[in-house]
Write a protein that holds these residues in place. Structure first.
Motif, PDB file in Angstrom:
ATOM      1  N   GLU A  86      -2.146   5.615  -3.500  1.00 23.38           N
ATOM      2  CA  GLU A  86      -3.435   4.935  -3.304  1.00 23.38           C
ATOM      3  C   GLU A  86      -4.545   5.677  -4.057  1.00 23.38           C
TER       4      GLU A  86
ATOM      5  N   LYS B 254      -1.859   3.365   4.273  1.00 23.70           N
ATOM      6  CA  LYS B 254      -2.366   1.995   4.376  1.00 23.70           C
ATOM      7  C   LYS B 254      -1.390   1.127   5.181  1.00 23.70           C
TER       8      LYS B 254
ATOM      9  N   GLY C 197       0.797  -1.212   0.000  1.00 27.46           N
ATOM     10  CA  GLY C 197       0.000   0.000   0.000  1.00 27.46           C
ATOM     11  C   GLY C 197       0.827   1.257   0.000  1.00 27.46           C
TER      12      GLY C 197
END
Ligand code: 13P
Ligand code: SF4
Length: 370
Positions: free
Chosen positions: A283, A72, A68
């Motif tokens: 992301e 994350k 990630g």
């Protein structure tokens, strides 16, 4: 082959993805798979979990339990419960973050010299000097800093939540450090078309022994003496990968490849940000592409970000100038295997620094309501 969310793929799925999504030649996959099988076996034997950033090479991303962006990985680190060992296939500031958020676990990184040009552009002593001069300020650091810097700021932020953190934190002026380009891009998005009653200062590095801050709305620089403190090892905290991209390069790609959408990371030069269609962290770029798969993209970020993009949207075309981060690439498949086999290199943080740095991370979670 469509892989959705990273993590927990079978070895067969990984092999198929390397061949189908990433176009690795068969003879290379034949060499990679035994390494991944060994990593998989050691992970179970040692009760380990593997975290990897989106800028790691595809085989490392695919074998990881969680891959990630910084945020994350931070959430994942907070959730680790029943594991003994955490292999953080990232750069060092991220591995430190993992250690801060899962302090009772043994955290290892494949290469201790996996630094970051942003993180090396600031240190705790510099932040303390800034605070002496601006006692009423809210000092927010980008997550790309080492623990000694995190220990001196009011909150940390990532590419995914910077605007939210700055909106919610009290204090004036707001000082965002260390990446000058990141700060300018975030402040621009935050203040455009609004009445602003706060001052926004971006850290511009060290010049001639002085610490330079820029009031970005008024284009005014402030210089603070750096006398008597250890100044950071790099004079400016910008990203050696993202600062390379130019508006001319983007214009060239738009013309020659008939690009629909240019996506850029907020660490790019603001001139590049202005000619891009979408600005977001890693992301956010993946999320954007997933909801608009019929477009033709130019990805202005590290080359291996195209790995999760291609897996999530196998029919979509992702073009990229393909620039690699030399720090992220210190983690090779070989050092990755050695890391889990020999449990090296352990990440340790001085207890006093760790306590304060953890508070800045906790503040980030609190300010973003998570
Ligand atoms: P993200 O948190 O957006 O993945 O960024 C981390 C990084 O180092 C980008 O260069
Ligand atoms: Fe640091 Fe840039 Fe590499 Fe990210 S891409 S780790 S910001 S040098």
């Amino acid at each position: 082959m469509k892989l959705v969310d990273g993590g927990k793929y079978t070895l067969n799925e990984i092999e198929a993805s390397l061949l189908d999504n990433h176009k690795y030649p068969a003879h290379q996959v034949e060499r990679i798979m035994p390494v991944l099988e060994e990593v998989d076996r050691l992970r179970a034997e040692k009760n380990a979990i593997i975290l990897a950033h989106y800028y790691q090479e595809p085989p490392i991303q695919l074998i990881a339990d969680v891959r990630g962006d910084s945020l994350k990985l931070a959430y994942a680190a907070r959730e680790i419960k029943d594991k003994r060992l955490v292999l953080s296939s990232t750069v060092l500031f991220m591995a430190e973050m993992v250690k801060l958020l899962s302090e009772d676990k043994k955290v290892i990184i494949p290469a201790l010299d996996a630094g970051c040009s942003i993180a090396e552009g600031i240190n705790g002593a510099t932040v303390k000097r800034i605070r002496e001069n601006f006692p009423e300020s809210a000092i927010v650091s980008y997550i790309n800093v080492y623990a000694d810097t995190k220990a001196e700021v009011d909150s940390v932020c990532t590419s995914a939540n910077a605007q939210e953190i700055i909106k919610n934190i009290k204090g004036n002026p707001v000082i965002l450090l260390p990446d000058y380009f990141f700060a300018k891009n975030i402040f621009y998005e935050l203040t455009k078309n609004k009445n602003n009653d706060r001052t926004y200062l971006a850290y511009k590095g060290v010049d001639n022994g002085n610490i330079i801050l820029e009031d970005v709305l008024n284009n005014r620089a402030t210089s603070l003496s750096g006398k008597g403190i250890n100044l950071p090892s790099l004079p400016k905290g910008t990203c050696i990968v993202h600062e390379q991209f130019t508006p001319e390069e983007i214009a060239y790609f738009r013309r020659s490849q008939k690009i629909d959408v240019v996506m850029a990371h907020p660490e790019v030069n603001p001139e590049v940000a202005r000619v891009s269609d979408f600005i977001g962290g890693t992301e956010a770029m993946i999320r954007y592409a997933k909801t608009n798969p019929s477009k033709k993209y130019l990805v202005i970020s590290e080359c291996d970000l195209t790995a999760p993009l291609k897996e999530a949207c196998p029919e979509t075309e992702f073009n990229t100038p393909c620039t690699f981060c030399p720090y992220m690439k210190r983690n090779t498949l070989e050092s990755f295997l050695r890391s889990i086999k020999e449990e090296v290199f352990e990440v340790n943080i001085d207890k006093k620094i760790a306590g304060k740095a953890r508070m800045s991370l906790e503040r980030m979670f609190e300010l973003s309501g998570k």
